[in-house]
Design an enzyme around this catalytic site. Structure first.
Site, PDB file in Angstrom:
ATOM      1  N   HIS A  57       0.847  -1.209   0.000  1.00 25.26           N
ATOM      2  CA  HIS A  57       0.000   0.000   0.000  1.00 25.26           C
ATOM      3  C   HIS A  57       0.873   1.247   0.000  1.00 25.26           C
ATOM      4  O   HIS A  57       1.506   1.580   0.998  1.00 25.26           O
ATOM      5  CB  HIS A  57      -0.926   0.029   1.221  1.00 25.26           C
ATOM      6  CG  HIS A  57      -1.926   1.136   1.152  1.00 25.26           C
ATOM      7  ND1 HIS A  57      -3.279   0.916   1.008  1.00 25.26           N
ATOM      8  CD2 HIS A  57      -1.782   2.495   1.177  1.00 25.26           C
ATOM      9  CE1 HIS A  57      -3.917   2.068   0.957  1.00 25.26           C
ATOM     10  NE2 HIS A  57      -3.022   3.053   1.059  1.00 25.26           N
ATOM     11  N   HIS A  59       1.474   5.402  -2.102  1.00 27.17           N
ATOM     12  CA  HIS A  59       0.975   6.460  -3.004  1.00 27.17           C
ATOM     13  C   HIS A  59       2.166   7.075  -3.725  1.00 27.17           C
ATOM     14  O   HIS A  59       2.737   8.061  -3.268  1.00 27.17           O
ATOM     15  CB  HIS A  59       0.202   7.520  -2.214  1.00 27.17           C
ATOM     16  CG  HIS A  59      -1.063   6.997  -1.627  1.00 27.17           C
ATOM     17  ND1 HIS A  59      -2.290   7.133  -2.257  1.00 27.17           N
ATOM     18  CD2 HIS A  59      -1.292   6.281  -0.497  1.00 27.17           C
ATOM     19  CE1 HIS A  59      -3.224   6.539  -1.509  1.00 27.17           C
ATOM     20  NE2 HIS A  59      -2.642   6.009  -0.440  1.00 27.17           N
ATOM     21  N   HIS A 210      -9.293   1.736   0.009  1.00 21.36           N
ATOM     22  CA  HIS A 210      -9.161   2.458   1.267  1.00 21.36           C
ATOM     23  C   HIS A 210     -10.520   2.295   1.951  1.00 21.36           C
ATOM     24  O   HIS A 210     -11.539   2.724   1.406  1.00 21.36           O
ATOM     25  CB  HIS A 210      -8.900   3.935   1.011  1.00 21.36           C
ATOM     26  CG  HIS A 210      -7.506   4.253   0.568  1.00 21.36           C
ATOM     27  ND1 HIS A 210      -6.994   3.816  -0.612  1.00 21.36           N
ATOM     28  CD2 HIS A 210      -6.525   4.957   1.186  1.00 21.36           C
ATOM     29  CE1 HIS A 210      -5.738   4.241  -0.716  1.00 21.36           C
ATOM     30  NE2 HIS A 210      -5.432   4.947   0.359  1.00 21.36           N
ATOM     31  N   ASP A 309       2.274   3.249   2.911  1.00 12.34           N
ATOM     32  CA  ASP A 309       1.312   4.302   2.598  1.00 12.34           C
ATOM     33  C   ASP A 309       1.960   5.572   2.052  1.00 12.34           C
ATOM     34  O   ASP A 309       1.662   5.982   0.941  1.00 12.34           O
ATOM     35  CB  ASP A 309       0.441   4.620   3.827  1.00 12.34           C
ATOM     36  CG  ASP A 309      -0.907   5.226   3.468  1.00 12.34           C
ATOM     37  OD1 ASP A 309      -1.219   5.333   2.282  1.00 12.34           O
ATOM     38  OD2 ASP A 309      -1.657   5.581   4.400  1.00 12.34           O
TER      39      ASP A 309
HETATM   40 FE   FE2 Z   1      -3.460   5.131   1.359  1.00 11.73          FE
END
Ligand code: FE2
Length: 421
Positions: A57, A59, A210, A309
């Site tokens: 996970h 970004h 999410h 994340d």
């Molecule tokens: Fe996230």
């Protein structure tokens, strides 16, 4: 004659003094005392060799953008989303590609072999999608990058998000994402889960949403995600990311919810570094930790993988692509302190996450891809304790990152000594 032999390694399963022989990008032997010649021989010196770290996970379209155009002052998820909304229109495809490639180099040096990155589809130009598809192609020889079409502003709340999400999937994005707790109402959240899971079922894709990244105990979209997963026969292909509201839910409700997740074969992806930072911001004291129920999910048989994340972006100012940092935080916040629990935390940033991503050829057995990382630690628990130094990273039988083991020269009144981690 092999391409590469790694000598005298400790393995994650506890075996020591093992050699690993690689040929044609594959592991061809794992045994003690391999006598054959090789083009390259690495002495592991008894240190731990692991399959690569896997981040389920991330970004990547936002990473390394810290401070552009400003800092997140409140430290909340919602200010982070607002700040990201300010950055999106002013960044270019080239900006995103450059930052992502820098991050991939950093990740590889830290022993990362695969990353699942969400990419924002709430942008009519789909700049992030275009950039990360390009990056996925550019890094494929040294890093597996799996992309999730992620409608950050809500697939129903944002007027063009659904069309753009579908367009991103048409362009080659791998996984269907969503953010039901950010839709306008609980009903819209549930409807977004229904529509997005249907898209995944129609296209034969995985789902990673999410889900319930909130301190609201009534945020129960994971229930709908589990329901749609079993209804559409998506078992084993769906993950719920964050699931922080579970921390605050009523215990009786959770006793019903977890078996529903088990029945649906839904995976769980907590993100310990980010959620210990973001959750509980509306609390005074006691202040909730906000990590999902890792121990209970794991003990029920759900596959749990820890994600990182964010690194240096609108939501989180720190981070260095170190999945051992992630395991270290997950261990503490989840109070996973027994030997078996700590050992499991290493699996949560390696094999469990590989399973969630559906990676093929992952592992240290004969026939697996020759991908691994040599850590300056004797075993998995010590690797987490030290956030161990990465001595070598191997991809398809070739060393792609290398550094010398760390040692410190300490000079005191007692004399001069070498101290290793
Ligand atoms: Fe996230």
């Amino acid at each position: 004659m092999f391409d590469l032999i790694l000598k005298n390694a400790s393995l994650p399963d506890g075996r020591t003094g093992m050699d690993i022989a690689c040929q044609g990008g594959k592991i061809v032997a794992v045994e003690a005392g391999i006598a054959a010649e090789a083009s390259e021989v690495i002495d592991a010196d008894g240190y731990l060799v692991s399959p690569p770290f896997v981040d389920p996970h991330f970004h990547m379209d936002a990473t390394l953008s810290l401070g552009t155009p400003r800092m997140n002052v409140s430290g909340t998820l919602l200010e982070g989303i607002a700040l990201w909304g300010e950055l999106k229109p002013i960044q270019t495809v080239d900006d995103i590609v450059a930052r992502a490639l820098r991050y991939c180099d950093m990740a590889v040096s830290m022993g990362m072999g695969a990353i699942r990155s969400h990419v924002d589809t709430c942008d009519d130009e789909l700049k992030g999608v275009e950039a990360l598809l390009q990056v996925r192609k550019q890094v494929k020889d040294y890093l597996d990058l799996q992309l999730v079409a992620f409608p950050q502003d809500g697939v129903l709340r944002d007027p063009t998000a659904m069309a753009n999400t579908v367009r991103a999937l048409d362009m080659g994005v791998d996984v269907v994402g969503g953010i039901p707790h950010f839709e306008r109402t609980m009903a819209d959240g549930a409807e977004s889960v229904r529509q997005l899971c249907q898209i995944a079922a129609d296209r034969g894709l995985m789902v990673d949403m999410h889900c319930d990244e909130s301190d609201d105990p009534h945020s129960r979209h994971i229930e709908t995600l589990a329901y749609e997963t079993q209804r559409l026969g998506l078992q084993g292909r769906v993950a719920g990311s964050h699931l922080t509201s579970m921390h605050s839910m009523d215990n009786y409700y959770v006793s019903k919810l977890i078996p529903l997740m088990v029945e649906a074969g839904v995976h769980a992806i907590p993100n310990p570094l980010i959620n210990i930072m973001l959750q509980g911001r509306h609390d005074t004291y006691p202040k909730r930790r906000g990590q999902t129920r890792v121990r209970e999910l794991r003990d029920a048989g759900i596959t749990v993988g820890f994600g990182s994340d964010c690194v240096k972006d609108p939501w989180y100012s720190l981070g260095k692509a170190d999945m051992l940092d992630v395991a270290f935080m997950g261990l503490h916040v989840g109070q996973l302190s027994s030997r078996a629990d700590m050992d499991w935390c290493f699996d949560a940033v390696t094999s469990n996450s590989a399973k969630i991503m559906g990676l093929e050829g992952y592992g240290l057995e004969k026939g697996c891809d020759a991908n691994f990382v040599l850590l300056q630690a004797s075993d998995k628990i010590e690797a987490i304790r030290l956030r161990a130094h990465r001595i070598a990273v191997v991809r398809r039988g070739k060393v792609i990152s290398r550094s010398t083991p760390i040692e410190h020269v300490v000079t005191t009144a007692g004399g001069r000594r070498i101290v290793k981690d």
